[in-house]
Design an enzyme around this catalytic site. Structure first.
Site, PDB file in Angstrom:
ATOM      1  N   ASP A 267       0.835  -1.198   0.000  1.00 55.71           N
ATOM      2  CA  ASP A 267       0.000   0.000   0.000  1.00 55.71           C
ATOM      3  C   ASP A 267       0.874   1.253   0.000  1.00 55.71           C
ATOM      4  OD1 ASP A 267      -2.417   1.328  -0.082  1.00 55.71           O
ATOM      5  OD2 ASP A 267      -2.533   1.519   2.091  1.00 55.71           O
TER       6      ASP A 267
ATOM      7  N   HIS B 216      -3.484  14.237   0.963  1.00 50.35           N
ATOM      8  CA  HIS B 216      -3.740  13.316   2.069  1.00 50.35           C
ATOM      9  C   HIS B 216      -2.594  13.372   3.080  1.00 50.35           C
ATOM     10  CE1 HIS B 216      -4.766   9.697   4.309  1.00 50.35           C
ATOM     11  NE2 HIS B 216      -3.597   9.171   4.011  1.00 50.35           N
TER      12      HIS B 216
ATOM     13  N   GLU C 159     -10.312   4.241   3.685  1.00 46.93           N
ATOM     14  CA  GLU C 159      -9.433   5.015   2.805  1.00 46.93           C
ATOM     15  C   GLU C 159      -9.831   4.739   1.363  1.00 46.93           C
ATOM     16  OE1 GLU C 159      -5.308   4.234   3.873  1.00 46.93           O
ATOM     17  OE2 GLU C 159      -5.409   5.716   5.505  1.00 46.93           O
TER      18      GLU C 159
ATOM     19  N   GLU D  14      -9.069   4.339  -2.220  1.00 42.58           N
ATOM     20  CA  GLU D  14      -7.850   4.062  -2.980  1.00 42.58           C
ATOM     21  C   GLU D  14      -8.187   3.323  -4.264  1.00 42.58           C
ATOM     22  OE1 GLU D  14      -4.517   2.402  -0.902  1.00 42.58           O
ATOM     23  OE2 GLU D  14      -5.101   3.263   1.033  1.00 42.58           O
TER      24      GLU D  14
ATOM     25  N   ASP E  21      -8.939   0.705   2.011  1.00 45.27           N
ATOM     26  CA  ASP E  21      -7.964   0.313   3.036  1.00 45.27           C
ATOM     27  C   ASP E  21      -8.513   0.741   4.399  1.00 45.27           C
ATOM     28  OD1 ASP E  21      -5.666  -0.295   4.472  1.00 45.27           O
ATOM     29  OD2 ASP E  21      -4.656   1.578   3.930  1.00 45.27           O
TER      30      ASP E  21
ATOM     31  N   ARG F 291      -7.734   3.990  13.317  1.00 46.94           N
ATOM     32  CA  ARG F 291      -6.796   5.102  13.544  1.00 46.94           C
ATOM     33  C   ARG F 291      -6.188   5.104  14.940  1.00 46.94           C
ATOM     34  NH1 ARG F 291      -5.631   6.092   8.443  1.00 46.94           N
ATOM     35  NH2 ARG F 291      -7.397   6.865   7.233  1.00 46.94           N
TER      36      ARG F 291
ATOM     37  N   GLN G 136      -3.679   2.282  14.939  1.00 44.44           N
ATOM     38  CA  GLN G 136      -2.605   2.637  14.002  1.00 44.44           C
ATOM     39  C   GLN G 136      -1.666   3.702  14.575  1.00 44.44           C
ATOM     40  OE1 GLN G 136      -4.081   4.469  10.380  1.00 44.44           O
ATOM     41  NE2 GLN G 136      -2.028   5.000   9.696  1.00 44.44           N
TER      42      GLN G 136
ATOM     43  N   LYS H 153      -4.252  -1.817  10.235  1.00 42.36           N
ATOM     44  CA  LYS H 153      -4.580  -1.933   8.814  1.00 42.36           C
ATOM     45  C   LYS H 153      -4.877  -3.361   8.357  1.00 42.36           C
ATOM     46  CE  LYS H 153      -3.299   2.303   7.241  1.00 42.36           C
ATOM     47  NZ  LYS H 153      -4.104   3.150   6.349  1.00 42.36           N
TER      48      LYS H 153
ATOM     49  N   THR I 276      -9.433  -5.401   3.980  1.00 44.47           N
ATOM     50  CA  THR I 276      -9.276  -4.524   2.816  1.00 44.47           C
ATOM     51  C   THR I 276     -10.317  -4.973   1.800  1.00 44.47           C
ATOM     52  OG1 THR I 276      -6.881  -4.365   3.209  1.00 44.47           O
ATOM     53  CG2 THR I 276      -7.664  -3.722   1.026  1.00 44.47           C
TER      54      THR I 276
ATOM     55  N   GLU J 183      -9.819  12.903   7.743  1.00 45.37           N
ATOM     56  CA  GLU J 183      -9.529  14.209   7.143  1.00 45.37           C
ATOM     57  C   GLU J 183     -10.794  15.061   7.047  1.00 45.37           C
ATOM     58  OE1 GLU J 183      -7.081  13.776   3.442  1.00 45.37           O
ATOM     59  OE2 GLU J 183      -7.192  11.674   3.972  1.00 45.37           O
TER      60      GLU J 183
HETATM   61 MN    MN Z   1      -3.875   3.174   2.710  1.00 47.00          MN
END
Ligand code: MN
Length: 445
Positions: A144, A151, A216, A218, A250, A254, A257, A270, A274, A390
């Site tokens: 990844d 970002h 996320e 992606e 993904d 948080r 992480q 993570k 996925t 975000e």
């Molecule tokens: Mn990611």
């Protein structure tokens, strides 16, 4: 400034139409110009999974196509390679085979062409509403990346207010090696992860259900043909090694992480889930939507191994993306999902080719079916962020779902839906379908 490239061919013609009528409906994700690949079987059966190509609301069963002999030569060999529960062998055949199969199917599916072979192909169609999908390749390795400057800035401000963009970001496409076993296709449901994290203001960590669960936005990039160990892929050749692109969520815990990732990187924050879209849109289908890859003059320019005229001319791809959220309440109210944000892949700081080349530069061998995540795709504008952390400023400014509900992070029952598509004046609109995943209550939570 964007510039038309000359790599388009008759399969990209906006005027092409299929005798599969649903493919010609405006706004359909799968017109004849798209022809994306997936691995599927009839829903609720124990049939063998096999490759298929989307056309309108149907799928072309490639295992059936291989038996009918409606294709010839390399296209027929490619269809045979797709008659398996994973597309790795097809990927390994390389761009000539991918193109032969695309063009062979295009010719048979186009409205202007009739005959016995078309009749045979008609027998190979199955309605998409009757099928279920699986992960389309045996993914050996998943990496990844972290290639959106916007970002990186949005996250960096939260993690390192004094130094939001680490000095390496503008020199290398940053990435970590991820986890394959928990990758699933759209429709995936998973338990909110349990884990260890440091609550704000606490002096010791606690163990419990994740309280800052996020997604996320992606894209997933499938490696077609790999490279031998010790033989890096030059930038000018990089895209010949890419089969196509899918959507990728993904999911990120948080709190877990942020507590664990210094100094070595993401781990349990993570690796629990996925979610990818089942359809892979080929690089050939994406040709019309290419754009110049640019780098602000005031920024460091890439080192020679990450620099190439072809990458400058059309290394970027304008893929429009959006994130939607469907809560239990929205579902109960019979309302559609709430749109959270939208952006384009064209804003990424590093291109697909640069990710591939950088990955192999030290001698690492990529293999057919490897998957690269693009990294969260956030745009420069308001409402263009690809993760909730975000959009909601770390949970401090919850976003509205438009029905009285708000979200700082994800709640149990929330489904996150990713969608993307390409459109350009003079060309057809093509879509990727969607990636949808649902959060369930934590085990023991
Ligand atoms: Mn990611």
């Amino acid at each position: 400034m964007t510039q038309d490239n000359d790599n388009t061919n008759p399969t990209h013609s906006a005027f092409a139409r299929s005798w599969v009528a649903s493919a010609n409906v405006e706004g359909c994700d799968f017109p004849i110009q798209n022809l994306p690949f997936a691995v599927f079987r009839r829903k609720g059966t124990d049939e063998a999974f096999r490759g298929g190509v989307a056309i309108g609301d149907q799928v072309v069963d490639l295992a059936q196509v291989a038996l009918t002999n409606c294709l010839d030569g390399l296209a027929q060999q490619a269809a045979q390679a797709c008659a398996q529960p994973a597309l790795n062998d097809f990927f390994a055949m390389g761009p000539k085979a991918w193109t032969a199969l695309r063009h062979g199917l295009f010719e048979l599916l186009e409205k202007a062409f009739y005959g016995a072979k078309v009749d045979a192909l008609r027998e190979c169609l199955i309605p998409q509403e009757d099928i279920e999908f699986t992960v389309p390749a045996r993914i050996g390795d998943y990496t990844d990346f972290y290639t959106s400057l916007d970002h990186a800035m949005n996250i960096g401000v939260m993690m390192r207010p004094d130094d939001p963009i680490t000095s390496n970001f503008k020199w290398i496409p940053i990435a970590y090696h991820g986890r394959v076993s928990s990758i699933g296709v759209s429709g995936q449901k998973y338990r909110r992860p349990m884990g260890q994290y440091m609550a704000p203001g606490a002096t010791a960590p606690v163990y419990g259900p994740c309280t800052r669960l996020d997604y996320e936005l992606e894209l997933g990039i499938y490696i077609g043909q790999g490279n031998a160990q010790g033989e890096p892929i030059a930038l000018k050749d990089a895209e010949k090694h890419v089969f196509g692109i899918c959507l990728l969520n993904d999911w990120s815990a948080r709190d877990i992480q942020f507590w664990e990732m210094a100094p070595l990187g993401p781990f349990l924050g993570k690796n629990f889930c996925t979610t990818i879209s089942p359809w892979i849109v080929t690089m050939e289908a994406l040709e019309p939507y290419r754009q110049a890859w640019t780098r602000p003059e005031t920024d460091p320019q890439p080192l020679a191994y990450l620099e190439d005229v072809g990458n400058r001319a059309n290394g970027a791809i304008d893929i429009s993306l959006e994130v939607l959220l469907e809560s239990d309440k929205l579902r109960a109210e019979g309302k559609g999902p709430a749109r959270l944000s939208g952006t384009s892949f064209k804003h990424q700081y590093w291109s697909v080719a640069q990710m591939v080349t950088h990955h192999t530069m030290g001698g690492c061998n990529l293999q057919s079916g490897d998957l690269l995540g693009s990294g969260t795709i956030s745009g420069p504008g308001e409402g263009q962020a690809g993760a909730m952390i975000e959009l909601a400023c770390g949970g401090s400014k919850p976003v509205s779902l438009g029905n009285g509900e708000t979200r700082g992070f994800l709640q149990d029952g929330d489904a996150v839906i990713l969608r993307c598509w390409c459109e350009k004046l003079g060309f057809a609109r093509i879509g990727f379908g969607e990636s949808k995943g649902t959060v369930l209550r934590a085990i023991g939570g």
